[in-house]
Design a protein around this motif. Structure first.
Motif, short mmCIF file in Angstrom:
data_model
loop_
_atom_site.label_atom_id
_atom_site.label_comp_id
_atom_site.label_asym_id
_atom_site.label_seq_id
_atom_site.Cartn_x
_atom_site.Cartn_y
_atom_site.Cartn_z
N ASN A 1 51.68 42.31 43.31
CA ASN A 1 51.05 43.02 44.43
C ASN A 1 49.62 43.35 44.07
O ASN A 1 49.29 43.57 42.91
CB ASN A 1 51.78 44.33 44.68
N GLU A 2 48.78 43.38 45.12
CA GLU A 2 47.40 43.82 44.89
C GLU A 2 47.25 45.24 45.38
O GLU A 2 47.82 45.60 46.40
CB GLU A 2 46.44 42.93 45.69
N ALA A 3 46.49 46.03 44.68
CA ALA A 3 46.21 47.38 45.13
C ALA A 3 44.71 47.60 45.02
O ALA A 3 44.05 47.04 44.15
CB ALA A 3 46.95 48.38 44.28
N ILE A 4 44.20 48.42 45.95
CA ILE A 4 42.76 48.69 45.91
C ILE A 4 42.58 50.13 45.48
O ILE A 4 42.95 51.05 46.19
CB ILE A 4 42.12 48.44 47.28
N TYR A 5 42.08 50.34 44.27
CA TYR A 5 41.87 51.67 43.73
C TYR A 5 40.51 51.63 43.07
O TYR A 5 40.38 51.25 41.92
CB TYR A 5 42.97 52.00 42.72
N MET A 6 39.47 51.91 43.81
CA MET A 6 38.09 51.74 43.33
C MET A 6 37.73 50.27 43.13
O MET A 6 36.63 49.87 43.34
CB MET A 6 37.81 52.50 42.03
N LYS A 7 38.65 49.49 42.65
CA LYS A 7 38.46 48.03 42.58
C LYS A 7 39.84 47.44 42.74
O LYS A 7 40.81 48.15 42.90
CB LYS A 7 37.85 47.63 41.24
N ARG B 1 53.86 53.92 34.94
CA ARG B 1 52.85 54.94 34.70
C ARG B 1 51.51 54.38 34.26
O ARG B 1 50.49 54.96 34.48
CB ARG B 1 53.33 55.91 33.62
N GLN B 2 51.54 53.27 33.59
CA GLN B 2 50.27 52.75 33.09
C GLN B 2 49.85 51.61 33.98
O GLN B 2 50.63 50.75 34.31
CB GLN B 2 50.43 52.23 31.67
N SER B 3 48.63 51.64 34.39
CA SER B 3 48.19 50.56 35.26
C SER B 3 47.21 49.70 34.50
O SER B 3 46.20 50.15 34.00
CB SER B 3 47.55 51.14 36.50
N LEU B 4 47.56 48.48 34.41
CA LEU B 4 46.77 47.52 33.68
C LEU B 4 45.70 47.00 34.61
O LEU B 4 46.01 46.53 35.68
CB LEU B 4 47.71 46.39 33.28
N THR B 5 44.40 47.09 34.26
CA THR B 5 43.43 46.45 35.14
C THR B 5 43.36 45.00 34.75
O THR B 5 42.91 44.65 33.66
CB THR B 5 42.03 47.06 34.99
N LEU B 6 43.82 44.19 35.61
CA LEU B 6 43.77 42.76 35.34
C LEU B 6 42.67 42.19 36.22
O LEU B 6 42.75 42.23 37.42
CB LEU B 6 45.12 42.12 35.70
N SER B 7 41.66 41.71 35.61
CA SER B 7 40.58 41.12 36.39
C SER B 7 41.09 39.83 37.01
O SER B 7 42.08 39.28 36.55
CB SER B 7 39.40 40.83 35.47
N PRO B 8 40.42 39.37 38.07
CA PRO B 8 40.92 38.17 38.74
C PRO B 8 41.13 37.00 37.81
O PRO B 8 41.92 36.12 38.07
CB PRO B 8 39.86 37.87 39.79
N ARG B 9 40.46 36.98 36.68
CA ARG B 9 40.68 35.86 35.78
C ARG B 9 41.88 36.10 34.90
O ARG B 9 42.29 35.22 34.18
CB ARG B 9 39.43 35.61 34.95
N LEU B 10 42.42 37.32 34.92
CA LEU B 10 43.72 37.62 34.30
C LEU B 10 43.75 37.34 32.81
O LEU B 10 44.14 36.28 32.35
CB LEU B 10 44.81 36.79 35.00
N GLU B 11 43.37 38.37 32.03
CA GLU B 11 43.36 38.21 30.57
C GLU B 11 44.73 37.91 30.02
O GLU B 11 44.85 37.43 28.91
CB GLU B 11 42.83 39.48 29.90
N CYS B 12 45.80 38.24 30.78
CA CYS B 12 47.13 37.96 30.25
C CYS B 12 47.51 36.50 30.41
O CYS B 12 48.65 36.14 30.23
CB CYS B 12 48.19 38.80 30.97
N SER B 13 46.55 35.67 30.82
CA SER B 13 46.94 34.30 31.15
C SER B 13 47.48 33.58 29.95
O SER B 13 48.29 32.69 30.08
CB SER B 13 45.77 33.54 31.73
N ASP B 14 47.04 33.97 28.72
CA ASP B 14 47.54 33.19 27.60
C ASP B 14 48.94 33.62 27.20
O ASP B 14 49.51 33.07 26.28
CB ASP B 14 46.60 33.25 26.40
N SER B 15 49.53 34.63 27.90
CA SER B 15 50.91 34.98 27.57
C SER B 15 51.84 33.85 27.96
O SER B 15 52.88 33.66 27.39
CB SER B 15 51.33 36.26 28.29
#
Lengths: 211, 581
Positions: free
Chosen positions: A125-131, A158-172
């Motif tokens: 899901n996408e959420a808009i919270y300042m970004k 509880r913890q919200s991960l800011t994942l930029s559109p390029r998604l740093e978790c991509s190498d998972s």
């Protein structure tokens, strides 16, 4: 096999993500948050006690001071036991289910286990919270209506991960091997491969506005 | 699918033998219930399993072999174990092996038949899940969609793995009845094999409860027969019985006691829990009532109370008189209609005068009445509180009367004003069609109507003020009564037994399970430990709440405000089953 990466959350605090690979059918993701800082604790305590002392000089009643100590202690205990989360863990066991554990700073652990038969789908899901931030959700089946959804469970509440559109978790997804052909029902493991946003996203479920 | 083998933690150090349990093909999981040790005679094993299958309706069978030896099994032992697969045919055949003193296990599951899907090998991957058999047997699973009822019948593919495991273990109690001191044909290892659990106190209580329940049930039926006799259905007593909350509470408690002492056995765990909760609630009630009784009767507090009661009633009446004098003057600077003001004020003052006379008439008997009322506390704190609420209602009866007079007057005025307002605009209320229709009035009708409208409009502030004041007083009394009723409701409906169970034996009420990955080595099968996740306290209270009297407000806030504005009478704490006024 263990792996650790660090990210930052919405407020700029540091988060550490640990990935453990036990077997082809069992993986664990552990997100640890920064501990309670002494500086903020001292600041809050000093503010409360200064306010209490100010009231005391106005009212000349010593009950205010003992009440302030009481409130500070209770507030700290309540914060540590109910609010401050130290670590959140996601354990995925193939053909059994998904388990989410939150451990609080006071040592309390609250666990939820969702059986694989109840999982309808996993969406981002996408959420808009300042970004724009993205978060993973598990959709549960409705026992009454076959095409309905009974509940939306966000992972890592509880913890919200800011994942930029390029998604740093991509190498998972590189650490995840392609699922063996027998695992047809494990939609969760197959979807984790598509976290890479360099290609078109698989599903954009909803927009949520947070203020 | 990965094959899941649920293994009891009590059998981890058992000697080598056969694995006895149930295979659930829809979830591809094997629930191991016990280990059958060597030596055995296959025909006796098959007889035992057939008996257990018939008694428990669970498909118990031999699932495989368990090997717990000093070193790796030798060739001859290996072939012996394989030949057992021919004696007890089962698909798939499990082979669990553990070195004595070692941490890691080896598991294999083989299928004899040729695999149907191309590419699927003859061996499945096995995942070991350890579970505490005693806790799983005694606990009740509270899944959101499944009711905590063990007679759920055969589990289907729609219920999950967990429900199947809990159900299997719970229904196989027959298998766990023998321990190692029994001289049976086969030797089993399970959670009770070191000795069957039993309690002398529980056995004695069970033997004694039969005749006691019979006696008390007959007494209670006598009491309910007396209370249901015709005398109580006649008008004065039935009216009192429906209005007084004490009678309602006594009826409620009689129902509870009938439930507790009924000679019928509880059919399912939910009924048993409800009985236990009722017993706990009644015991708490009586204990608190006895404490109150000892406090009241010690140091002649009743005398002090009685002495204080009449002056308090006098004081309330005097305050009301002062209030009425204030209203008859110029209250808050408002200018009232002098004549109407005097009439209403004198009318209410006369009532207060009557009331004070009655109180003074009753003052010699107050202490005796209070003494007997205090005795009722031994029936329970809830009865005493209901009595208190009724006494408050009786003592403030004059406020209730004033409220009714004021509300009726105001209601009449509002209805008159609204219909005359319609006349002003040339409309009329059509009773047949239940709507407003236009109507042509004669000149003299319009003249009278306008006059009356003006009169009513200018008299409105006076009536409205009296109505406001008495409604506020009435709402105050109602709020106090409501608080008392809330407390009574709390004591009536709190499930103390379930809360105590959750506190002391959290595994008995399970919201679900949690898994922990045990020490793992690459190449070995995955080992998990399954523990019970207890139900949170809020869900315990929500699931096991006892049904209460039902005295919560019937109106929403909006409806209440509307009724107040229109002058209709409000009874926010109406008991269930009362007729509307």
């Amino acid at each position: 096999m263990e792996d650790e990466r660090s990210f930052s959350d919405i407020c700029g605090g540091r988060l550490a993500l640990q990935r453990r690979y036990y077997s082809p059918s069992c993986r664990e993701f552990c997100l640890s948050c920064p501990r309670l800082s002494l500086r903020s604790l001292t600041a809050v305590t000093c503010t409360v006690w200064l306010a209490a002392y100010g009231l005391f000089t106005l009212c000349e009643n010593s009950m205010i001071l003992s009440a302030a100590i009481f409130i500070t202690l209770l507030g700290l205990l309540g914060y540590l036991h109910f609010v401050k989360i130290d670590q959140e863990t996601l354990l995925i066991i193939d053909s059994l289910g998904i388990q989410m554990t939150s451990s609080y700073a006071s040592g309390k652990e609250s666990t939820t286990f969702i059986e694989m038969g109840k999982v309808k789908d996993i969406v981002i899901n996408e959420a808009i919270y300042m970004k724009v931030i993205y978060y993973l959700c598990i959709l549960l089946k409705d026992p009454v209506e076959p095409h309905g959804i009974s509940q939306v469970v966000p992972v890592f509440q509880r913890q919200s991960l800011t994942l930029s559109p390029r998604l740093e978790c991509s190498d998972s997804h590189h650490s995840l091997q392609p699922p063996p052909p027998r695992l047809k029902k494990s939609s969760c493991l197959s979807l984790l491969r598509t976290w890479d946003y360099r290609c078109a996203p698989p599903r954009l479920a909803n927009f949520f506005f947070y203020f | 699918m990965v094959l899941k083998a649920f293994f009891p933690t009590c059998c981890v150090s058992a000697d080598s033998g056969l694995l006895v349990g149930r295979w659930v093909p829809e979830q591809s999981s094997a629930v191991v219930l016990a280990v059958l040790h060597f030596p055995f005679i296959p025909i006796q094993v098959k007889q035992l399993l057939a008996q257990v299958r018939q008694a428990s309706q669970v498909g118990v069978a031999v699932l495989g072999t368990w090997c717990h030896c000093r070193q790796e099994p030798e060739e001859s032992l290996g072939r012996f174990l394989e030949s057992l697969g021919a004696v007890f045919p089962h698909e798939p055949w499990l082979r669990l092996c553990r070195e004595r003193g070692g941490t890691f296990w080896s598991c294999e599951a083989t299928r004899r038949q040729a695999p149907t899907a191309p590419g699927a090998p003859g061996e499945d991957q096995v995942m070991l899940i350890f579970y505490d058999q005693r806790q799983v047997l005694l606990s009740q699973l509270h899944l959101p969609t499944v009711l905590p009822d063990r007679q759920a019948g055969a589990t289907t593919a729609s219920t999950g793995v967990l429900a199947a495991v809990f159900d299997t273990v719970a229904r196989s109690e027959v298998l766990f009845r023998s321990d190692r001191f029994d001289e049976g044909p086969v030797r089993l290892s399970h959670w009770q094999s070191e000795g069957v659990e039993a309690s002398i106190l529980a056995e004695l209580a069970r033997r004694a409860s039969g005749p006691i329940c019979l006696l008390l049930a007959s007494l209670l039926s006598l009491v309910s027969a007396v209370s249901a006799c015709r005398v109580f259905k006649l008008w004065p007593l039935s009216f009192l019985g429906s209005k007084l909350s004490t009678c309602e509470q006594l009826r409620h408690r009689l129902e509870h006691l009938t439930l507790i002492f009924s000679t019928r056995k509880a059919e399912n765990p939910a009924q048993l829990t409800r009985k236990a909760n009722t017993v706990a609630s009644v015991l708490l009630d009586v204990a608190l009532g006895l404490m109150l009784l000892s406090w009241l009767h010690g140091r002649s507090r009743i005398g002090h109370l009685a002495d204080a009661l009449v002056p308090v009633a006098d004081h309330v009446a005097e305050e009301l008189q002062h209030l009425l004098q204030w209203l008859m003057g110029a209250p808050a600077g408002l200018k009232m209609n002098r004549a109407l003001d005097q009439v209403l004020g004198r009318f209410f003052l006369y009532h207060i005068h009557l009331w004070i006379s009655y109180i003074h008439l009753m003052s010699p008997f107050v202490e005796h009445i209070l003494w007997h009322v205090g005795l009722s506390a031994c029936l329970g704190l809830t009865v005493a509180l209901s009595l208190l609420s009724d006494i408050i209602a009786l003592l403030t009866f004059h406020i209730y009367c004033f409220y009714v007079y004021g509300a009726r007057l105001y209601c009449l005025k509002i209805h008159g004003l609204s219909s005359l307002w319609r006349l002003f605009r040339g409309k009329k209320w059509n009773v047949l069609r239940q709507r407003v229709d236009s109507c042509s009035y004669d000149l003299d009708q319009l003249f009278i109507g306008t006059l009356l409208f003006t009169i009513l409009l200018f008299l409105l502030p006076t009536t409205a003020l009296y109505y406001l004041v008495f409604t506020l007083l009435r709402l105050l009394v109602v709020a106090v009564q409501g608080l008392i009723h809330l407390l009574v409701d709390l004591i009536n409906s709190l499930p103390l037994y379930s809360l105590g169970l959750r506190l002391c034996r959290p595994y008995r009420l399970a919201a679900g399970v949690k898994f922990r990955v045990l020490q793992h080595e690459a190449g070995r099968p995955l080992r998990l430990l399954m523990q019970i996740n207890p139900l949170p306290y809020s869900r315990v209270v929500h699931t096991y709440r006892l049904p209460s009297c039902g005295c919560h407000p019937k109106h929403s806030w909006g409806a209440l405000c509307r009724k107040l504005f229109l002058g209709e009478l409000i009874y926010p704490w109406r008991q269930r089953g009362d007729k509307q006024d």
